[in-house]
Design a protein around this motif. Structure first.
Motif, PDB file in Angstrom:
ATOM      1  N   GLY A  24       0.596  -1.185  -0.055  1.00 32.25           N
ATOM      2  CA  GLY A  24      -0.109   0.045   0.015  1.00 32.25           C
ATOM      3  C   GLY A  24       0.906   1.089   0.054  1.00 32.25           C
ATOM      4  N   THR A  25       0.134   2.309  -0.304  1.00 26.96           N
ATOM      5  CA  THR A  25       0.962   3.640  -0.436  1.00 26.96           C
ATOM      6  C   THR A  25       1.553   3.930   0.929  1.00 26.96           C
ATOM      7  OG1 THR A  25      -1.151   4.964  -0.171  1.00 26.96           O
ATOM      8  CG2 THR A  25      -0.006   4.623  -2.637  1.00 26.96           C
ATOM      9  N   GLN A  26       0.701   3.908   1.860  1.00 27.90           N
ATOM     10  CA  GLN A  26       1.040   3.926   3.404  1.00 27.90           C
ATOM     11  C   GLN A  26       2.379   3.438   3.835  1.00 27.90           C
ATOM     12  OE1 GLN A  26      -0.486   6.458   5.159  1.00 27.90           O
ATOM     13  NE2 GLN A  26       1.182   6.054   6.814  1.00 27.90           N
ATOM     14  N   GLU A  27       2.491   2.172   3.514  1.00 35.38           N
ATOM     15  CA  GLU A  27       3.868   1.489   3.820  1.00 35.38           C
ATOM     16  C   GLU A  27       5.025   2.096   2.991  1.00 35.38           C
ATOM     17  OE1 GLU A  27       5.544  -3.009   3.760  1.00 35.38           O
ATOM     18  OE2 GLU A  27       3.733  -2.616   2.976  1.00 35.38           O
ATOM     19  N   ILE A  28       4.600   2.442   1.857  1.00 32.04           N
ATOM     20  CA  ILE A  28       5.741   3.157   0.841  1.00 32.04           C
ATOM     21  C   ILE A  28       6.156   4.459   1.593  1.00 32.04           C
ATOM     22  CG2 ILE A  28       6.363   4.076  -1.263  1.00 32.04           C
ATOM     23  CD1 ILE A  28       4.438   2.185  -2.571  1.00 32.04           C
ATOM     24  N   VAL A  29       5.170   5.381   1.802  1.00 31.54           N
ATOM     25  CA  VAL A  29       5.534   6.641   2.392  1.00 31.54           C
ATOM     26  C   VAL A  29       6.210   6.418   3.927  1.00 31.54           C
ATOM     27  CG1 VAL A  29       3.891   7.915   0.942  1.00 31.54           C
ATOM     28  CG2 VAL A  29       3.301   7.118   3.317  1.00 31.54           C
ATOM     29  N   GLN A  30       5.673   5.668   4.722  1.00 31.97           N
ATOM     30  CA  GLN A  30       6.245   5.334   6.059  1.00 31.97           C
ATOM     31  C   GLN A  30       8.010   4.735   5.851  1.00 31.97           C
ATOM     32  OE1 GLN A  30       3.497   2.742   7.820  1.00 31.97           O
ATOM     33  NE2 GLN A  30       2.774   4.408   9.259  1.00 31.97           N
ATOM     34  N   ARG A  31       8.001   4.044   5.008  1.00 32.11           N
ATOM     35  CA  ARG A  31       9.344   3.549   4.889  1.00 32.11           C
ATOM     36  C   ARG A  31      10.220   4.757   4.152  1.00 32.11           C
ATOM     37  NH1 ARG A  31      11.070  -2.084   2.024  1.00 32.11           N
ATOM     38  NH2 ARG A  31      13.165  -2.324   2.748  1.00 32.11           N
ATOM     39  N   SER A  32       9.655   5.434   3.485  1.00 29.94           N
ATOM     40  CA  SER A  32      10.465   6.443   2.824  1.00 29.94           C
ATOM     41  C   SER A  32      10.728   7.839   3.777  1.00 29.94           C
ATOM     42  CB  SER A  32       9.762   7.013   1.556  1.00 29.94           C
ATOM     43  OG  SER A  32       9.660   5.899   0.569  1.00 29.94           O
ATOM     44  N   GLY A  33       9.930   7.825   4.995  1.00 30.29           N
ATOM     45  CA  GLY A  33       9.852   8.907   5.923  1.00 30.29           C
ATOM     46  C   GLY A  33       9.256  10.088   5.182  1.00 30.29           C
ATOM     47  N   VAL A  34       8.272  10.194   4.323  1.00 26.37           N
ATOM     48  CA  VAL A  34       7.552  11.301   3.601  1.00 26.37           C
ATOM     49  C   VAL A  34       5.974  11.056   3.965  1.00 26.37           C
ATOM     50  CG1 VAL A  34       9.419  11.559   2.204  1.00 26.37           C
ATOM     51  CG2 VAL A  34       7.326  10.212   1.441  1.00 26.37           C
TER      52      VAL A  34
END
Length: 188
Positions: A24-34
């Motif tokens: 999911g997009t939430q996981e991507i942004v959390q991992r990226s710190g954005v």
């Protein structure tokens, strides 16, 4: 690493390890710190992020294969060059290679296969053009370029994935045996 590159790198790793549809997009942004708005600013959507990955890595992959696919009237030499290039690229870009292998077998109705389809079509044109050119030198190949393209790509990907997964070692003699096996089928 800038934010856009960071998002691409994190998404590529997640998509390769777990599949596009299960990330999911939430996981991507959390991992990226954005934040999600940052992802949407750069890519518009999760699909836009996937398409950006395919554009960046897919263009590089195709350019490398196009150089190797130059047919100089020696089909075995050309297929050996393509085999070496496929393996080199996969080992240098394991996440992207795993991602496209996963997408290549996804359901045709899936979002990931829809995004992958243009790259697949470009790959097919490259290989079909090679086999069409070779058929001018080998008359028994005429009209079968699609079958040869699909067969060679499938065989090549299977062996490349075995090497990528450390299930076999594809040194130069082993790669030549793979091509020899394929060529035996053409000329038998």
């Amino acid at each position: 690493m800038d934010t856009k590159s960071l998002l691409l790198a994190q998404a590529l790793e997640l998509f390769a390890l777990r599949g596009y549809e299960s990330v999911g997009t939430q996981e991507i942004v959390q991992r990226s710190g954005v934040t999600k708005p940052t992802l949407y600013h750069y890519f518009g959507s999760k699909r836009g992020l996937l398409e950006a990955l395919l554009d960046v890595y897919g263009d590089e992959y195709l350019q490398d294969l196009e150089r190797a696919a130059h047919y100089g009237h020696d089909l075995t030499a050309t297929l050996n060059a393509l085999t070496r290039e496929e393996l080199r690229y996969a080992l240098a870009n394991p996440f992207f290679y795993r991602l496209i292998m996963t997408m290549s077998v996804a359901a045709p109705e899936s979002e990931s296969y829809g995004a992958y389809r243009p790259l697949k079509e470009r790959l097919n044109r490259l290989y079909e053009a090679l086999f069409a050119a070779a058929s001018e030198d080998h008359g028994n190949m005429k009209g079968r370029q699609r079958a040869y393209s699909e067969s060679f790509q499938s065989m090549l990907r299977a062996w490349t994935m075995l090497a990528l997964n450390h299930e076999t070692e594809l040194d130069a003699p082993a790669m030549e045996r793979v091509v020899h096996h394929f060529m035996h089928g053409i000329f038998s």
